[in-house]
Structures are given as structure tokens and as C-alpha cells.
Design a protein around this motif. Structure first.
Motif, PDB file in Angstrom:
ATOM      1  N   HIS A 132       0.892  -1.269  -0.121  1.00  0.00           N
ATOM      2  CA  HIS A 132       0.422  -0.036   0.347  1.00  0.00           C
ATOM      3  C   HIS A 132       0.958   1.037  -0.159  1.00  0.00           C
ATOM      4  O   HIS A 132       1.183   1.831  -0.878  1.00  0.00           O
ATOM      5  N   ARG A 136       1.203   3.671  -2.279  1.00  0.00           N
ATOM      6  CA  ARG A 136       0.901   5.548  -2.225  1.00  0.00           C
ATOM      7  C   ARG A 136       1.929   6.514  -2.579  1.00  0.00           C
ATOM      8  O   ARG A 136       1.532   7.260  -3.218  1.00  0.00           O
ATOM      9  N   ASP A 155      -3.101   8.597  -0.332  1.00  0.00           N
ATOM     10  CA  ASP A 155      -3.349   7.280   0.363  1.00  0.00           C
ATOM     11  C   ASP A 155      -5.224   6.593  -0.278  1.00  0.00           C
ATOM     12  O   ASP A 155      -5.027   4.955   0.542  1.00  0.00           O
ATOM     13  N   ALA A 158      -4.527   4.586  -3.256  1.00  0.00           N
ATOM     14  CA  ALA A 158      -3.852   2.902  -3.346  1.00  0.00           C
ATOM     15  C   ALA A 158      -4.135   1.854  -2.545  1.00  0.00           C
ATOM     16  O   ALA A 158      -4.634   1.141  -3.037  1.00  0.00           O
TER      17      ALA A 158
END
Length: 216
Positions: A132, A136, A155, A158
Motif C-alpha cells: 500500500h 501510495r 492513500d 492506493a
């Protein structure tokens, strides 16, 4: 004890451990997780039960060790794919496609029962966070360059990408995976960007249809 002897012993132990991990994963894929016994594993790995119990206490501990090795390998591969591509857009496209294809391969080779068991592994959460963060950071970099949309937090984007592409595990072909990657990637593009042809990824040369790069 001589160094060479120590290295020989360690190499033997690694070979035995690898044989145990591979044998267990194959048996689980073939017969189902709940049907696998320690006796079957020992026989397939070519070792005695007493030797097997020196390495692992039960089937689940073996599968978790196998999964940890898989996770480490997959993350290493995704980092390699990212670093081999040029430009933020290319790097993110390569990572997302590789992730989707790996997800499909895992589910196709090992089934939903094994996937459900391993999903409880705490290593999964750690690996998911690493992946992640990788996605991101690439999204944020691309947004700053004007390649990706900036009206949604990196964020959140992602999370959107990884959740969407996890569905690739249920798809029937690589072509379907590529289409899903394209659809997912289209949600990241900054508005007004067209599409042009792209090069295939190294691991799936000749079969890839990575998302098209916007034409600036």
C-alpha cells in the motif's frame, strides 16, 4: 567445528526445509488444507516423520512458513518491477499489473481454502501495508507531476487500486486481468489525458497489456 562443515550443514537444513515447504503447499493445493497430514508431508519430502517434527510442529505452521517465503519473494519482485521501469506512470503501471497477475497465479495454483487460511497470517497485514505504501507513494509522485488525479488523496487511491485488483484472483485468464488493470488504472488518470501504446512487462513479455500512458 570447521566453517565449511557448518556451511554444509546449513545448506542441508535449508534444502530439507525448502522440500518440506514445497511438499506441503503441493499437497494442500491437490487435496485441500484439512486433508494434509504430517505423514504425507514427510513421505513426499523424502524424510522421516521424526525429522519433520524437528523442523515444524504441525501442518499449519509449515503453511505459514511457506507463505512468509512467498510474501518475501512477491514483495521483492514488485520492488524489482518498480525499479526497472522509467517514470512514475510506468512504475505504477508495472507494479499494479504485476500485483494483479501474482494474485491470480496464487489463487489459481493454491485455491480459496489455502488463501483463506493464510489470510489470517499476520505477515499478510505487514506485506499489505508495505505494498500500500509503495502504491501510495507512486500515486502521490504522479499527482505532483500532473499525471494522476489530485482531487482524491493518494492513500485512498492506493486502497482503491489494491482492493480492485485483488479481484484478479477470481478471473479466468491473463487477458481478463489486463482488462481489470486497465479499468482500475483509468480511475487514476488526470482528466484530459489520452492513451498511447505501452511496452509489456518483463515477466510476462508478449502477453502484457499494461495501462496506456497518457499523451501529454
Amino acid at each position: 567445528m570447521p566453517k565449511l562443515w557448518n556451511e554444509t550443514i546449513e545448506a542441508h537444513r535449508r534444502a530439507v526445509r525448502d522440500a518440506i515447504l514445497e511438499s506441503t503447499a503441493e499437497l494442500a493445493a491437490e487435496h485441500g488444507v484439512r486433508s494434509v497430514t504430517m505423514s504425507q508431508i514427510a513421505e513426499k519430502a523424502g524424510i522421516g516423520r521424526a525429522t519433520l517434527y524437528k523442523y515444524f510442529s504441525d501442518v499449519e505452521s509449515i503453511l505459514l512458513a511457506w507463505h512468509e517465503r512467498q510474501i518475501t519473494g512477491h514483495l521483492g519482485y514488485l520492488v524489482e518491477v518498480r525499479d526497472q521501469a522509467d517514470g512514475t506512470y510506468e512504475r505504477l503501471a508495472a507494479v499494479l499489473e504485476a500485483f494483479a497477475l501474482v494474485s491470480r497465479e496464487f489463487r489459481g495454483h493454491h485455491g480459496t481454502e489455502l488463501a483463506a487460511l493464510l489470510h489470517r497470517d499476520e505477515q499478510v497485514a505487514h506485506a499489505q501495508q508495505q505494498l500500500h505504501d509503495m502504491v501510495r507513494d507512486l500515486v502521490a509522485e504522479g499527482a505532483q507531476a500532473g499525471e494522476f488525479r489530485d482531487d482524491v488523496a493518494p492513500d485512498e487511491l492506493a486502497t482503491y487500486c489494491l482492493h480492485a485488483l485483488t479481484a484478479s484472483g477470481a478471473l479466468s485468464s491473463d487477458a481478463a486481468v489486463h482488462r481489470l488493470v486497465e479499468v482500475t488504472f483509468s480511475g487514476l488518470r488526470a482528466s484530459g489525458h489520452a492513451q498511447v501504446d505501452r511496452k509489456p512487462t518483463a515477466r510476462h513479455e508478449g502477453h502484457s497489456h499494461r495501462p496506456h500512458r497518457p499523451d501529454h
